[in-house]
Design a protein around this motif. Structure first.
Motif, PDB file in Angstrom:
ATOM      1  N   GLY A   1      54.094  42.230  45.679  1.00 26.08           N
ATOM      2  CA  GLY A   1      52.763  42.254  45.086  1.00 26.08           C
ATOM      3  C   GLY A   1      52.391  40.928  44.458  1.00 26.08           C
TER       4      GLY A   1
ATOM      5  N   SER B   1      51.530  38.486  47.166  1.00 29.40           N
ATOM      6  CA  SER B   1      50.214  38.801  47.717  1.00 29.40           C
ATOM      7  C   SER B   1      49.101  38.284  46.815  1.00 29.40           C
ATOM      8  CB  SER B   1      50.090  40.311  47.910  1.00 29.40           C
ATOM      9  OG  SER B   1      48.808  40.650  48.392  1.00 29.40           O
ATOM     10  N   ARG B   2      49.255  38.487  45.503  1.00 30.27           N
ATOM     11  CA  ARG B   2      48.239  37.992  44.565  1.00 30.27           C
ATOM     12  C   ARG B   2      48.179  36.473  44.587  1.00 30.27           C
ATOM     13  NH1 ARG B   2      50.433  42.235  41.545  1.00 30.27           N
ATOM     14  NH2 ARG B   2      51.806  40.799  40.412  1.00 30.27           N
ATOM     15  N   ASP B   3      49.364  35.826  44.683  1.00 31.56           N
ATOM     16  CA  ASP B   3      49.394  34.367  44.731  1.00 31.56           C
ATOM     17  C   ASP B   3      48.691  33.845  45.980  1.00 31.56           C
ATOM     18  OD1 ASP B   3      50.411  31.720  43.803  1.00 31.56           O
ATOM     19  OD2 ASP B   3      51.570  31.827  45.660  1.00 31.56           O
TER      20      ASP B   3
ATOM     21  N   GLY C   1      46.400  35.442  47.622  1.00 27.59           N
ATOM     22  CA  GLY C   1      44.978  35.723  47.438  1.00 27.59           C
ATOM     23  C   GLY C   1      44.285  34.640  46.640  1.00 27.59           C
ATOM     24  N   ARG C   2      44.950  34.153  45.592  1.00 28.88           N
ATOM     25  CA  ARG C   2      44.368  33.070  44.786  1.00 28.88           C
ATOM     26  C   ARG C   2      44.264  31.778  45.592  1.00 28.88           C
ATOM     27  NH1 ARG C   2      47.256  35.785  40.510  1.00 28.88           N
ATOM     28  NH2 ARG C   2      49.167  34.636  40.989  1.00 28.88           N
TER      29      ARG C   2
ATOM     30  N   PRO D   1      43.467  41.041  46.801  1.00 33.08           N
ATOM     31  CA  PRO D   1      44.140  42.277  46.371  1.00 33.08           C
ATOM     32  C   PRO D   1      43.191  43.467  46.461  1.00 33.08           C
ATOM     33  CG  PRO D   1      44.414  40.505  44.760  1.00 33.08           C
ATOM     34  CD  PRO D   1      43.374  40.059  45.728  1.00 33.08           C
TER      35      PRO D   1
ATOM     36  N   LYS E   1      39.625  44.049  44.587  1.00 32.62           N
ATOM     37  CA  LYS E   1      39.101  42.771  44.073  1.00 32.62           C
ATOM     38  C   LYS E   1      38.529  41.894  45.192  1.00 32.62           C
ATOM     39  CE  LYS E   1      42.105  42.504  40.003  1.00 32.62           C
ATOM     40  NZ  LYS E   1      43.077  41.689  39.246  1.00 32.62           N
TER      41      LYS E   1
ATOM     42  N   TYR F   1      37.282  37.851  44.769  1.00 39.22           N
ATOM     43  CA  TYR F   1      37.994  36.784  45.477  1.00 39.22           C
ATOM     44  C   TYR F   1      37.103  36.131  46.534  1.00 39.22           C
ATOM     45  CZ  TYR F   1      42.596  37.516  43.381  1.00 39.22           C
ATOM     46  OH  TYR F   1      43.649  37.574  42.503  1.00 39.22           O
TER      47      TYR F   1
END
Length: 465
Positions: free
Chosen positions: A17, A20-22, A24-25, A159, A162, A166
């Motif tokens: 997770g 994945s967030r990293d 996404g950023r 994510p 969101k 994003y």
């Protein structure tokens, strides 16, 4: 299963997770920088077309003829943009988002950078304007694919829950790029006139090179999206995405085209309103441009908030509601310009941009969610570029509708308002997609889907219940 096994499995899930967030950023940052470079380069050319290119590249045509030829060169890109949408959309849906976007960014950055080195008419004769047109064509081709690809990349890496936030960073980049181009050109024009016209105008174009390299580095850190990898590994990519879009997803395509009539907002504000303010209402160009820059700052602040709200209440109410507000605000906005009161103009443009920032921020995720992964890039790119054609012709249409004197703004304002109403209706005609997963979107928008077409309807009812 032992307690240790459970803990290990939880650690794997948490690590996955976090990665994945990293990613996404990183994808959001890549979308921001790519759109920033695109709009910096595109807006820069428009400013130079109004101030520099006439005497430098079309001198023998005289002042008026040179200006017309310069504006015609600016318009060449709008012809190339739909072709760019087809080329980069096909590459993005066949070979991957990242490869197509890297090529588009290189094309935009290099063509703009090279404009700074172009010889003028006095040095090379007809070859000079010919090279300028070629560089502009490359700008148009790349612009046709950059923003749609950035939207797809950010959306597919975002994510759960969101996607609106994003993906909105792509639209932040468009606003920031236009603002940066204005600031850089204002700095360049502060040079003495002879220095500016001889070499100072080239400096903003040289800056495109370093900006492109920064954007390319960030983009290189972004992995290909799981959505595309899944489609590719399942051999589900479309051989001819363009044909598939027109054959199987024509309703979604038509919706995006109509919704992107919102492009009349940008060209009304940046072209016709500027002409009306300076040529008819007697407002100073610098004062009007500063008021517009204030509106851009409002937009930068408001867009992430609107996008976050769309993740909670849905895309449709934000898109449609925002455009309805903008439609109503055209009349006080043009009335303020006609009054010549600069503070009143600044206040009205700030309110108008606050309203418009809702649709502008949400359009990125809204358009991307209209298509399944296998044609998402192509469908979105073609729809956006066909819709934006109206924006390109808007100043000419408004000039034809304008009356005499400071009261002649009613026709142009009504035209912009009607187009916003049409775009709002197009947005409201869509299914709500904010709460659907990407897998649900892919299933629902299959052309032969039957029982699976209930997925989004169920999502809608659960979101509103």
């Amino acid at each position: 299963m032992t307690k240790q096994d459970t803990n290990d499995e939880q650690d794997v899930v948490e690590t996955s997770g976090a990665r994945s967030r990293d990613m996404g950023r990183k994808a959001a940052a890549s979308a921001f920088l790519g759109s920033m470079v695109e709009y910096y380069d595109f807006f820069l050319f428009g400013t130079a077309a109004a101030l520099v290119f006439g005497p430098q590249f079309f001198g023998p045509l005289g002042t008026t003829g040179g200006l017309l030829a310069s504006f015609a060169t600016f318009g060449v890109a709008y012809v190339a943009r739909p072709l760019g949408a087809i080329v980069f959309g096909t590459l993005g849906d066949r070979l991957g988002r990242k490869k197509a976007l890297t090529l588009a960014l290189n094309m935009m950055g290099l063509s703009t950078f090279l404009i700074g080195f172009l010889p003028t008419y006095s040095a090379m004769g007809m070859l000079a304007p010919a090279l300028l047109v070629i560089m502009r064509l490359f700008q148009g081709l790349s612009a046709g694919g950059e923003q749609a690809g950035s939207n797809a990349l950010a959306l597919e890496h975002a994510p759960t829950g969101k996607r609106g936030v994003y993906t909105s960073w792509s639209m932040q980049g468009t606003v920031f790029g236009s603002l940066l181009a204005s600031l850089v050109f204002v700095a360049a024009t502060s040079l003495p006139d002879d220095l500016f016209m001889s070499w100072g105008w080239r400096l903003p174009f040289f800056l495109a090179g370093p900006l492109m390299l920064i954007a390319l580095y960030v983009r290189s850190q972004v992995a290909e999206t799981e959505s595309f990898v899944h489609v590719s590994s399942a051999n589900d990519t479309s051989t001819l995405p363009l044909v598939a879009v027109f054959r199987d997803y024509w309703k979604a395509l038509l919706r995006v085209i109509v919704c992107n009539f919102l492009s009349v907002v940008s060209t009304t504000l940046g072209v016709y309103a500027l002409s009306f303010a300076t040529g008819t209402a007697g407002v100073g160009a610098n004062q009007f441009l500063l008021a517009g820059m204030g509106g851009s700052i409002v937009c930068l602040i408001a867009q992430p908030l609107w996008a976050r709200l769309s993740d909670r209440v849905g895309r449709r109410p934000i898109m449609s509601g925002s455009l309805l507000l903008v439609a109503a605000l055209w009349f006080p906005y043009f009335g303020a310009i006609a009054s010549g009161n600069v503070l009143l103009i600044a206040g009205c443009v700030a309110v108008l941009m606050l309203a418009f920032s809702g649709a502008n921020s949400v359009q990125a995720s809204f358009y991307a969610e209209q298509f399944p992964a296998k044609v998402r890039y192509t469908g979105m790119a073609i729809g956006m570029q066909l819709g934006i054609l109206l924006g390109g012709f808007t100043p000419a249409i408004q000039a034809a509708l304008a009356g005499e004197g400071t009261g002649g703004w009613v026709g142009p304002a009504a035209f912009a308002a009607v187009m916003c109403l049409v775009a709002a209706a197009g947005a409201w005609s869509a299914r709500e997609t904010a709460n659907a997963s990407l897998d649900d979107l892919d299933t629902t928008y299959e052309p032969d889907a039957t029982s699976s077409s209930k997925v989004l309807a169920q999502t809608d009812s659960s979101a509103t219940g």
